[in-house]
Scaffold this motif. Structure first.
Motif, PDB file in Angstrom:
ATOM      1  N   ILE A 146      -0.631  18.576   4.094  1.00 37.16           N
ATOM      2  CA  ILE A 146      -0.064  19.909   4.372  1.00 37.16           C
ATOM      3  C   ILE A 146      -0.511  20.941   3.345  1.00 37.16           C
ATOM      4  N   GLY A 147      -1.543  20.574   2.527  1.00 38.07           N
ATOM      5  CA  GLY A 147      -2.165  21.557   1.643  1.00 38.07           C
ATOM      6  C   GLY A 147      -1.747  21.498   0.197  1.00 38.07           C
ATOM      7  N   PHE A 148      -1.117  20.401  -0.235  1.00 42.56           N
ATOM      8  CA  PHE A 148      -0.694  20.279  -1.630  1.00 42.56           C
ATOM      9  C   PHE A 148      -1.187  18.952  -2.210  1.00 42.56           C
ATOM     10  N   PRO A 149      -2.466  18.890  -2.591  1.00 38.67           N
ATOM     11  CA  PRO A 149      -3.008  17.630  -3.121  1.00 38.67           C
ATOM     12  C   PRO A 149      -2.389  17.268  -4.465  1.00 38.67           C
ATOM     13  N   GLN A 150      -2.347  15.968  -4.740  1.00 36.96           N
ATOM     14  CA  GLN A 150      -1.825  15.433  -5.997  1.00 36.96           C
ATOM     15  C   GLN A 150      -0.358  15.825  -6.236  1.00 36.96           C
ATOM     16  N   CYS A 151       0.354  16.034  -5.187  1.00 34.54           N
ATOM     17  CA  CYS A 151       1.767  16.418  -5.292  1.00 34.54           C
ATOM     18  C   CYS A 151       2.629  15.226  -4.887  1.00 34.54           C
TER      19      CYS A 151
END
Length: 287
Positions: free
Chosen positions: A189-194
């Motif tokens: 959904i567009g939030f890598p490494q989160c």
């Protein structure tokens, strides 16, 4: 302090209050009898009729449950007629979720009937608690809304909150997916490494007398902070409350159990990093 110690303390306080109340009643009875004897001697009451008139002065009745109060609104209106939209608007949950909650908490909130009166139903006490928490009402307003006593509302809310903390929090506020799957979900959904979305809110409290402004937040009212973390599906897996409203968000996050667990490597066996244009970018924290 565990629940057993808390209950013992509450029982002792109740016993002391009852003894104090009985002592006050005894003193009042002795004083009334003394006044009666004084009147008898002054006015020369010497007949049985005069004495009976003197001691049978009408007094204001005391009720265990006030006769004008009724639960008709709860039984015949809310339970019988309200549609889900009104449930969500007033209780912050659907009727189905409410009934599920009642079933889960019933073994812990059930009270036995006594010879003096019937216990309040579990669904009513859960409803009063949710109404109080969801609508920012006072105990007095909930009392009038549901047709019960003020102490009944206070006891129901306090007991409900304690049971939710003991029963529901360990059952629902926990990790259900591996951290790798949560990271993948956030990346989609567009939030890598989160690994989580974190936020907090201020819960208003009465400012402690000895706090010296420690609980006054930036909005100029006393509060404690509730901080919660959810995964990519919006499911909470960490929540903590109790820090003073004056505390900074970063301070609260760095001191929470979740951050300490990450520092110990409980969630990430190796330090995750992200490659951007051929450069490995490590996380901002030590993990």
């Amino acid at each position: 302090m565990d629940r057993g110690d808390l209950l013992e303390e509450e029982i002792l306080v109740t016993i002391l209050a009852l003894l104090s109340h009985l002592n006050s009643l005894l003193e009042a009875a002795v004083a009334a009898a003394t006044r009666c004897l004084h009147l008898v001697r002054q006015n020369n009451y010497n007949t049985h009729t005069d004495w009976m008139v003197l001691v049978s002065t009408p007094q204001r009745p005391r009720y265990w449950v006030y006769p004008h109060r009724s639960m008709d609104w709860w039984k015949n209106c809310v339970l019988a007629q309200w549609e889900d939209s009104r449930w969500v608007r007033n209780f912050r949950m659907s009727r189905r979720t409410f009934m599920w909650l009642v079933d889960i908490l019933k073994p812990h909130l059930f009270h036995q009937d006594t010879q003096m009166r019937h216990a309040w139903p579990v669904d009513l006490r859960v409803a009063m608690s949710l109404w109080y928490l969801a609508n920012k009402n006072s105990f007095r307003e909930v009392q009038e809304q549901f047709g019960v006593g003020l102490t009944t509302v206070a006891d129901a809310v306090h007991e409900f909150c304690m049971v939710v903390e003991e029963v529901l929090v360990p059952r629902l506020v926990k990790l259900t997916d591996p951290m790798e799957q949560i990271m993948l979900g956030f990346a989609e959904i567009g939030f890598p490494q989160c690994v989580g979305a974190v936020d907090g809110c201020h819960i208003p409290i009465q400012n402690p007398a000895d706090s010296n402004g420690e609980y006054i937040n930036r909005k100029k009212f006393a509060s404690i902070v509730l901080m919660a973390i959810c995964d990519h599906r919006g499911r909470f897996y960490a929540a903590e409350a109790g820090e003073s409203g004056k505390s900074h968000d970063a301070y609260i996050f760095n001191g929470c159990h979740f951050t300490h667990a990450i520092d110990r490597g409980a969630f990430f066996p190796a330090t995750p990093s992200l490659v951007v244009d051929g450069v490995a970018v490590p996380p901002l924290g030590p993990w």
